[in-house]
Design a protein around this motif. Structure first.
Motif, PDB file in Angstrom:
ATOM      1  N   SER A  78       8.767 -20.186  -2.183  1.00 39.06           N
ATOM      2  CA  SER A  78       7.337 -20.356  -2.461  1.00 39.06           C
ATOM      3  C   SER A  78       6.515 -19.095  -2.221  1.00 39.06           C
ATOM      4  CB  SER A  78       6.769 -21.493  -1.606  1.00 39.06           C
ATOM      5  OG  SER A  78       7.292 -22.728  -2.041  1.00 39.06           O
ATOM      6  N   CYS A  79       7.168 -18.020  -1.757  1.00 41.01           N
ATOM      7  CA  CYS A  79       6.427 -16.763  -1.569  1.00 41.01           C
ATOM      8  C   CYS A  79       5.951 -16.267  -2.934  1.00 41.01           C
ATOM      9  CB  CYS A  79       7.343 -15.724  -0.926  1.00 41.01           C
ATOM     10  SG  CYS A  79       6.725 -14.044  -1.050  1.00 41.01           S
ATOM     11  N   THR A  80       4.703 -15.794  -3.022  1.00 45.67           N
ATOM     12  CA  THR A  80       4.186 -15.300  -4.302  1.00 45.67           C
ATOM     13  C   THR A  80       4.186 -13.769  -4.388  1.00 45.67           C
ATOM     14  OG1 THR A  80       1.951 -15.315  -3.468  1.00 45.67           O
ATOM     15  CG2 THR A  80       2.638 -17.277  -4.636  1.00 45.67           C
ATOM     16  N   HIS A  81       4.850 -13.107  -3.449  1.00 51.37           N
ATOM     17  CA  HIS A  81       4.904 -11.629  -3.442  1.00 51.37           C
ATOM     18  C   HIS A  81       3.518 -11.004  -3.396  1.00 51.37           C
ATOM     19  CE1 HIS A  81       8.457 -13.050  -5.798  1.00 51.37           C
ATOM     20  NE2 HIS A  81       9.095 -12.280  -4.957  1.00 51.37           N
ATOM     21  N   ILE A  82       2.628 -11.543  -2.591  1.00 50.21           N
ATOM     22  CA  ILE A  82       1.298 -10.947  -2.460  1.00 50.21           C
ATOM     23  C   ILE A  82       1.399  -9.631  -1.696  1.00 50.21           C
ATOM     24  CG2 ILE A  82      -1.097 -11.385  -1.754  1.00 50.21           C
ATOM     25  CD1 ILE A  82      -0.229 -14.334  -1.319  1.00 50.21           C
ATOM     26  N   GLN A  83       2.391  -9.556  -0.816  1.00 46.12           N
ATOM     27  CA  GLN A  83       2.658  -8.345  -0.027  1.00 46.12           C
ATOM     28  C   GLN A  83       1.567  -8.033   0.991  1.00 46.12           C
ATOM     29  OE1 GLN A  83       5.458  -6.443  -0.132  1.00 46.12           O
ATOM     30  NE2 GLN A  83       6.330  -6.580  -2.164  1.00 46.12           N
ATOM     31  N   GLN A  84       0.712  -8.984   1.243  1.00 45.16           N
ATOM     32  CA  GLN A  84      -0.283  -8.798   2.292  1.00 45.16           C
ATOM     33  C   GLN A  84       0.444  -8.627   3.633  1.00 45.16           C
ATOM     34  OE1 GLN A  84      -3.441  -7.795   2.568  1.00 45.16           O
ATOM     35  NE2 GLN A  84      -4.356  -9.565   1.600  1.00 45.16           N
ATOM     36  N   CYS A  85       1.546  -9.387   3.813  1.00 44.73           N
ATOM     37  CA  CYS A  85       2.317  -9.324   5.065  1.00 44.73           C
ATOM     38  C   CYS A  85       2.790  -7.901   5.337  1.00 44.73           C
ATOM     39  CB  CYS A  85       3.488 -10.291   5.015  1.00 44.73           C
ATOM     40  SG  CYS A  85       4.517 -10.161   3.544  1.00 44.73           S
ATOM     41  N   SER A  86       3.363  -7.252   4.294  1.00 46.88           N
ATOM     42  CA  SER A  86       3.862  -5.889   4.482  1.00 46.88           C
ATOM     43  C   SER A  86       2.726  -4.950   4.863  1.00 46.88           C
ATOM     44  CB  SER A  86       4.503  -5.369   3.197  1.00 46.88           C
ATOM     45  OG  SER A  86       5.400  -6.299   2.673  1.00 46.88           O
ATOM     46  N   ASP A  87       1.556  -5.168   4.264  1.00 47.25           N
ATOM     47  CA  ASP A  87       0.435  -4.262   4.517  1.00 47.25           C
ATOM     48  C   ASP A  87      -0.162  -4.424   5.913  1.00 47.25           C
ATOM     49  OD1 ASP A  87       0.659  -3.055   2.101  1.00 47.25           O
ATOM     50  OD2 ASP A  87      -1.376  -3.466   1.416  1.00 47.25           O
ATOM     51  N   VAL A  88      -0.165  -5.640   6.457  1.00 45.14           N
ATOM     52  CA  VAL A  88      -0.825  -5.820   7.764  1.00 45.14           C
ATOM     53  C   VAL A  88       0.123  -5.681   8.950  1.00 45.14           C
ATOM     54  CG1 VAL A  88      -2.587  -7.352   6.791  1.00 45.14           C
ATOM     55  CG2 VAL A  88      -0.594  -8.357   7.926  1.00 45.14           C
ATOM     56  N   CYS A  89       1.427  -5.673   8.708  1.00 41.81           N
ATOM     57  CA  CYS A  89       2.352  -5.632   9.857  1.00 41.81           C
ATOM     58  C   CYS A  89       2.102  -4.382  10.701  1.00 41.81           C
ATOM     59  CB  CYS A  89       3.810  -5.638   9.392  1.00 41.81           C
ATOM     60  SG  CYS A  89       4.948  -5.504  10.785  1.00 41.81           S
TER      61      CYS A  89
ATOM     62  N   LYS B 104       3.889  -3.138  12.858  1.00 45.51           N
ATOM     63  CA  LYS B 104       5.141  -2.434  13.138  1.00 45.51           C
ATOM     64  C   LYS B 104       5.768  -1.876  11.861  1.00 45.51           C
ATOM     65  CE  LYS B 104       5.236  -2.781  17.508  1.00 45.51           C
ATOM     66  NZ  LYS B 104       5.243  -1.564  18.343  1.00 45.51           N
ATOM     67  N   GLY B 105       5.072  -1.983  10.760  1.00 46.03           N
ATOM     68  CA  GLY B 105       5.571  -1.396   9.508  1.00 46.03           C
ATOM     69  C   GLY B 105       6.821  -2.066   8.942  1.00 46.03           C
ATOM     70  N   ILE B 106       7.054  -3.329   9.296  1.00 43.48           N
ATOM     71  CA  ILE B 106       8.226  -4.025   8.748  1.00 43.48           C
ATOM     72  C   ILE B 106       7.966  -4.297   7.267  1.00 43.48           C
ATOM     73  CG2 ILE B 106       9.689  -6.099   8.925  1.00 43.48           C
ATOM     74  CD1 ILE B 106       8.648  -6.328  11.867  1.00 43.48           C
ATOM     75  N   ARG B 107       8.975  -4.002   6.423  1.00 42.76           N
ATOM     76  CA  ARG B 107       8.809  -4.213   4.972  1.00 42.76           C
ATOM     77  C   ARG B 107       9.091  -5.680   4.674  1.00 42.76           C
ATOM     78  NH1 ARG B 107       6.362   0.519   5.111  1.00 42.76           N
ATOM     79  NH2 ARG B 107       7.638   2.320   4.540  1.00 42.76           N
ATOM     80  N   ILE B 108       8.126  -6.536   4.981  1.00 39.40           N
ATOM     81  CA  ILE B 108       8.389  -7.978   4.949  1.00 39.40           C
ATOM     82  C   ILE B 108       8.665  -8.474   3.521  1.00 39.40           C
ATOM     83  CG2 ILE B 108       7.576 -10.250   5.697  1.00 39.40           C
ATOM     84  CD1 ILE B 108       5.840  -8.838   7.771  1.00 39.40           C
ATOM     85  N   GLY B 109       7.953  -7.913   2.550  1.00 37.81           N
ATOM     86  CA  GLY B 109       8.191  -8.314   1.163  1.00 37.81           C
ATOM     87  C   GLY B 109       9.644  -8.082   0.766  1.00 37.81           C
ATOM     88  N   ARG B 110      10.208  -6.964   1.209  1.00 33.05           N
ATOM     89  CA  ARG B 110      11.595  -6.657   0.845  1.00 33.05           C
ATOM     90  C   ARG B 110      12.568  -7.536   1.620  1.00 33.05           C
ATOM     91  NH1 ARG B 110      12.342  -0.326  -0.223  1.00 33.05           N
ATOM     92  NH2 ARG B 110      14.204  -1.148  -1.268  1.00 33.05           N
ATOM     93  N   VAL B 111      12.152  -7.958   2.807  1.00 28.01           N
ATOM     94  CA  VAL B 111      12.984  -8.885   3.582  1.00 28.01           C
ATOM     95  C   VAL B 111      13.133 -10.197   2.810  1.00 28.01           C
ATOM     96  CG1 VAL B 111      13.012 -10.336   5.657  1.00 28.01           C
ATOM     97  CG2 VAL B 111      12.407  -7.904   5.840  1.00 28.01           C
TER      98      VAL B 111
ATOM     99  N   VAL C  77      13.216  -5.295  10.769  1.00 33.76           N
ATOM    100  CA  VAL C  77      12.985  -6.633  11.338  1.00 33.76           C
ATOM    101  C   VAL C  77      13.185  -6.681  12.852  1.00 33.76           C
ATOM    102  CG1 VAL C  77      13.357  -8.052   9.291  1.00 33.76           C
ATOM    103  CG2 VAL C  77      15.312  -7.358  10.665  1.00 33.76           C
ATOM    104  N   GLU C  78      14.052  -5.793  13.379  1.00 36.11           N
ATOM    105  CA  GLU C  78      14.302  -5.824  14.819  1.00 36.11           C
ATOM    106  C   GLU C  78      13.052  -5.402  15.618  1.00 36.11           C
ATOM    107  OE1 GLU C  78      15.686  -3.967  12.568  1.00 36.11           O
ATOM    108  OE2 GLU C  78      15.427  -1.861  13.088  1.00 36.11           O
TER     109      GLU C  78
ATOM    110  N   HIS D 179       0.800  -1.211   0.000  1.00 39.11           N
ATOM    111  CA  HIS D 179       0.000   0.000   0.000  1.00 39.11           C
ATOM    112  C   HIS D 179       0.846   1.280   0.000  1.00 39.11           C
ATOM    113  CE1 HIS D 179      -3.053   2.751   1.834  1.00 39.11           C
ATOM    114  NE2 HIS D 179      -3.708   2.226   0.847  1.00 39.11           N
ATOM    115  N   HIS D 180       1.929   1.280   0.784  1.00 39.83           N
ATOM    116  CA  HIS D 180       2.697   2.522   0.943  1.00 39.83           C
ATOM    117  C   HIS D 180       3.462   2.917  -0.323  1.00 39.83           C
ATOM    118  CE1 HIS D 180       5.600  -0.654   2.083  1.00 39.83           C
ATOM    119  NE2 HIS D 180       6.481   0.132   1.517  1.00 39.83           N
ATOM    120  N   GLU D 181       3.608   1.986  -1.279  1.00 34.86           N
ATOM    121  CA  GLU D 181       4.350   2.332  -2.499  1.00 34.86           C
ATOM    122  C   GLU D 181       3.434   2.855  -3.605  1.00 34.86           C
ATOM    123  OE1 GLU D 181       6.728  -0.987  -3.752  1.00 34.86           O
ATOM    124  OE2 GLU D 181       8.012  -0.882  -1.986  1.00 34.86           O
TER     125      GLU D 181
END
Lengths: 288, 303
Positions: B197-208, B210-217, B139-140, A161-163
């Motif tokens: 096996s990650c499909t880059h849905i990026q749902q993880c990044s959106d719901v975190c 703590k704002g962790i950029r999980i897709g980029r991790v 991530v920390e 979303h942020h991008e």
């Protein structure tokens, strides 16, 4: 409306019917597509995993090529859209990456500032702005109302979303377009979910399970067609549908259309000119 | 009084059902509202909560279909037409109402070995991993609330052998820690934990929360795998083949990318391939080329 037209690799290859339908409807809606043969692949988030600076550099180049023409960059692919916006996000927010990208490409005459000046537009936004124009040109509104269409956005159009700069799903842009075209749109759980394309070649059992869920959701909402804003979603929803639905009633297979095809049908453009004969799950000529 | 309706998914080990409660949402977080319901309307309502400050991660639940922390979410911010749905996180068993069975989650995290293995000798850390200036993507800050794990669609359908976004976040934390000397082993472990096996849905990044950029991790972990000579599997081969095609010609080489990724598995694709060929959907081995694509070699890192 004149755009630097960025079809994307999938649209130029496996999904040629998407490119074909886009070119067929453009003149009817007053859209001028300018082809730029220098455009390169966006990287699709794949090159990023090998060399993230390279993926940004490729897109800086693409954005600069559009900027030289003084045109907005128009894409018909949600994945290209997401990747191009990811590039602009990184250029704006990540100084480290910005310097790395600049060091690789500035001697070749591409500038980060020019790349940030180019506006990236997805075809859904353009259609959304043309709703009233489409509504005026719809040929047979009554028969179309009978056809129920399920909207499928595609992840890259929505997340992260942020991008991104436009909230397509929250504004129900695809639903509004389906309605403007005279079809009946359905609300269903899968509209913003995953099709599994990314791992179709690497972990196909998971892709098939995701597809099975999506297709079951669409079938439960009594959808006659699915329409998607991303050719990659279309590839697997269409191409792997019978594999994913093995054991189910094959008559219940759901045709999956590209966005410009849906618009083209209501504008009365020829079936073959829209490439509808190229679908694996056949689109019946009578309903189109 | 200003009111709203909370639809809460109840479960009492026998049956599962929806129940409605009416509360005044003014100034309340979802957690405040749940506490009020338990104090004044139904003492049997079960949910987990501890710190009430977005630190402990206990109160993650699905709020209007998306994983969020109840203590960090104001009711009025998420109300849709005066209504709100509350459900337990998905992908886990349920003990009661909004309380999930967490043991599988902790087992998954433990498999990632979220602790430092002390370095035996100076100089044993590969140079490219000791670079602490590389972005941590936050991530920390992970509080192990499992919101990302809940909303990850691959986690939901993949049967075992998947660390999921929460596991990948923990892995990255220790992979980039220069005090740890088991980086290679950690990366190898990820290959058996579904990193490809990650499909880059990026749902993880959106719901975190703590704002962790999980897709980029996940992208960063895959990059490290490739740079350390791993990824000899369809996932790694796909990235390599995709990249080399674009590097040479500027366009994706669909034909060779598919062949190199699938290997012998391509045989199982023949029925689909045949159906596509009959419809004129053919991937040709002839590569399209962008104009001036010879300059692209400068865009890529040399190795």
């Amino acid at each position: 409306m004149k755009y630097a037209y960025y079809p994307g690799c999938n649209t130029e290859g496996l999904s040629r019917e998407l490119d074909q339908s886009m070119r067929a409807i453009a003149p009817k809606l007053g859209i001028e597509l300018v082809d730029l043969p220098e455009f390169v692949c966006c990287g699709a988030g794949q090159i990023r995993e090998k060399d993230d600076v390279a993926e940004l550099a490729l897109n800086v180049r693409n954005l600069c090529i559009a900027e030289r023409q003084g045109l907005d960059l128009l894409t018909v692919c949600a994945t290209c859209y997401g990747t191009l916006l990811h590039t602009q996000y990184c250029l704006t927010h990540d100084r480290g990456r910005r310097e790395q990208v600049a060091s690789r490409i500035s001697s070749l005459g591409y500038s980060l500032e020019a790349a940030l000046r180019t506006r990236v537009v997805h075809i859904l936004e353009v259609f959304n702005g043309l709703r009233t124009e489409i509504l005026k040109q719809v040929i047979s509104p009554e028969s179309q109302k009978q056809i129920v269409v399920a909207p499928f956005y595609g992840c890259r159009l929505l997340r992260p979303h942020h991008e991104l700069t436009t909230d397509f799903a929250r504004e129900y842009m695809l639903e509004s377009l389906i309605t403007a075209c005279g079809f009946t749109s359905v609300a269903y759980a899968g509209r913003t979910a995953c099709c599994g394309f990314d791992i179709a070649f690497t972990d196909q059992p998971v892709t098939l399970r995701l597809l099975e869920k999506r297709l079951a959701e669409a079938a439960a909402s009594r959808a006659d067609w699915i329409v998607t804003a991303c050719p990659l979603c279309q590839n697997v929803l269409d191409g792997l549908q019978s594999k994913a639905r093995r054991g189910h009633d094959t008559h219940a297979l759901i045709p999956v259309l590209h966005l410009p095809q849906l618009v083209g049908i209501v504008l009365g453009i020829d079936f073959r000119a829209l490439g509808l004969q190229r679908h694996i799950v056949p689109v019946r000529k009578s309903s189109a | 009084m200003n009111t709203c309706v909370l639809h809460i998914r109840r479960y009492d080990s026998v049956r599962s059902y929806w129940q409605e409660f009416t509360v005044d949402p003014t100034g309340k977080t979802v957690l405040d509202a749940l506490k009020e319901i338990r104090d004044t309307q139904d003492q049997t309502l079960a949910y987990r909560a501890q710190c009430r400050s977005g630190i402990c991660g206990s109160c993650a639940m699905r709020i209007n279909g998306q994983a969020r922390l109840a203590c960090k979410t104001f009711v009025t911010d998420v109300l849709v037409q005066g209504k709100l749905t509350l459900e337990p996180l998905t992908g886990f068993g349920i003990i009661r109402d909004l309380v999930i069975e967490e043991s599988l989650f902790w087992e998954t995290i433990a498999q990632i070995k979220p602790w430092i293995e002390a370095a035996p000798a100076v100089g044993s850390v590969p140079e490219w991993l000791a670079d602490e200036s590389a972005d941590s993507y936050g991530v920390e800050n992970c509080i192990l609330c499992a919101a990302c794990q809940s909303d990850c669609e691959v986690h939901e359908v993949k049967q075992g052998g998947y660390a999921g976004p929460a596991g990948f976040v923990q892995a990255y934390r220790y992979v980039r820690d220069p005090r740890d000397h088991t980086t290679r082993e950690r990366l190898q472990l990820l290959e058996s934990q579904g990193i490809w096996s990650c499909t880059h849905i990026q749902q993880c990044s959106d719901v975190c929360p703590k704002g962790i950029r999980i897709g980029r991790v996940i992208t960063a972990l895959r990059s490290l795998l490739l740079r350390s000579g791993m990824g000899k599997n369809p996932g790694g081969r796909h990235v390599e083949a995709f990249t080399s095609g674009v590097r040479k010609h500027g366009k994706l080489d669909e034909f060779w990318t598919m062949i190199r990724t699938r290997g012998m598995r391509i045989l199982s694709d023949l029925p689909v391939g045949w159906r596509m060929t009959r419809r004129g959907k053919v991937v040709k081995p002839v590569q399209r080329k962008s104009e001036n694509s010879n300059e692209l070699k400068h865009f890529f890192r040399d190795n």
